[in-house]
Structure formats: structure tokens, C-alpha cells
Scaffold this motif. Structure first.
Motif: not given
Length: 222
Positions: A78-88, A24-27, A34-35
């Protein structure tokens, strides 16, 4: 922000029961391309439920600008935002938004090519564990449009308890969302510290080093 209020971490790594890991990667602005590609791929699935899911917003430039703002909110807690990666490889996104001091709301999406692999449930479990273990959360809430039954199944698998229907909550959603099929009523779910919330092995990295669970930090400071 209080002195003991943790800022958003750089990343959270969740060890899944099947041996896989989710990051779970920070912005990060360098993830914008990729997003944008994941959103373009998933527009048909996301459009009925997410107001920002449009072709205009599925560009690298739009995502770049969004990530700048999202990162600031993440750091402020305020908002813990994560983009989620599996094996990069990007699989989706999830957030914890602070409603009150110890109450949060979560929401998520998974790119269309990774639907049906249990990732959304794993993401939800990981972010709930992060909230309870690291943020002193007492309650995590979630809502979904009444016709989005798949989201309800995800929440139930993650341990959330269905509270009921909040009638008309989405009645003021954008016309495009209604045209895409979003219903005006929302289903409410919650998970509290007193419930049997999911235990997930997490490694949390803060920008200044490792981030300890709340209890561990208290013991460390003593």
C-alpha cells in the motif's frame, strides 16, 4: 491484493553514478533510535512542511510504534516505505504510496546534516526507477508546499515535470504547520512511463529472495 502484486521488498540498493551506493531499507523497528535522532536533528527544517515533525514524535518509542504500522503497509504494497542509508548511516526517508493500481505518490526528507549533497535527488531517482521497473507504475506524482522551493528543485533534477499549482490544497493542514510557515497552495509534479524517467542500477531483495523486474519475472515464469 492480487496474486501477481509484489509485496514490499526487504531493501533496494541503488548504485549512484559517482560510485556510491544508497540502501533503501524497509521499515525495521531496530532503526527506531537512529530515525528519532535524525528527526530531532532536523526539526527546524522539517517542521514547516511535515505535520508529524514535532518534538513529541522525535522519540525512539514513538518511532518504534510508527515503524510497526509502516511495516505492515509496506508488506501489503500500500505504501512502500524506505529509510535510506549510506555506509550504514541514516540519511533520510522516502516512500511510494499507491493511489490507484498503477499510480503512485512519492515524498521524502533528508536529515539536516546531509542536506546539499545530492542525496534527495538520488533517492527520488531510485524510488522512481523502482516504481517503473518493479511495480509496473505508469505515473508517479509529487506535491510540495509552494514555499518549499528546494523540494521543487529536487523533483526537477529527478526528471519530474511541473504540472501547476493546486490552490488551497494545504489549507486544512494543522495550525502548527501553518504557524511554522507552510503555505496553503501546493505545486504538483509528475513523471510518467512515457517520459524520460531516470535509469538507475538497482538491486532489489525481497523477503523471499531476489525480486526481479516485472519484465524479467514474466520471462522467468514463461
Amino acid at each position: 491484493m492480487g496474486e501477481d502484486q509484489p509485496t514490499g521488498p526487504r531493501r533496494v540498493v541503488a548504485a549512484l553514478d559517482d560510485g556510491r551506493e544508497l540502501e533503501l531499507r524497509a521499515p525495521r523497528v531496530d532503526d527506531a533510535g537512529e530515525i528519532a535522532a535524525a528527526v530531532r536533528e532536523s526539526l527546524d527544517d522539517l517542521r514547516p512542511f511535515l505535520p508529524w515533525a514535532t518534538a513529541e514524535n522525535a522519540t525512539t518509542e514513538w518511532q518504534f510504534q510508527r515503524l510497526i504500522k509502516t511495516f505492515a503497509n509496506h508488506l501489503r504494497g500500500e505504501v512502500y516505505a524506505f529509510h535510506v542509508f549510506e555506509s550504514d548511516s541514516l540519511v533520510g526517508a522516502i516512500y511510494l504510496a499507491r493511489l490507484h493500481s498503477n499510480t503512485f505518490e512519492t515524498g521524502y526528507w533528508v536529515r539536516s546534516s546531509r542536506v546539499g549533497q545530492g542525496l534527495c535527488t538520488a533517492m527520488a531517482r531510485a524510488v522512481v526507477a523502482f516504481g517503473f521497473d518493479y511495480l509496473d507504475a505508469e505515473r508517479v506524482e509529487a506535491l510540495h508546499a509552494e514555499n518549499n522551493e528546494a523540494s521543487g528543485r529536487v523533483l526537477e533534477k529527478a526528471g519530474f515535470i511541473r504540472e501547476g499549482v493546486r490552490r488551497g490544497l494545504l489549507a486544512t493542514c494543522p495550525p502548527a504547520l501553518r504557524e511554522a510557515g507552510c503555505t496553503p497552495d501546493a505545486v504538483a509534479y509528475s513523471l510518467t512511463r512515457a517520459d524520460r524517467w531516470p535509469q538507475v542500477a538497482l538491486t532489489v531483495e525481497h523477503y523471499e529472495g531476489a525480486m526481479l523486474p516485472r519484465q524479467s519475472r514474466k520471462e522467468h515464469e514463461e
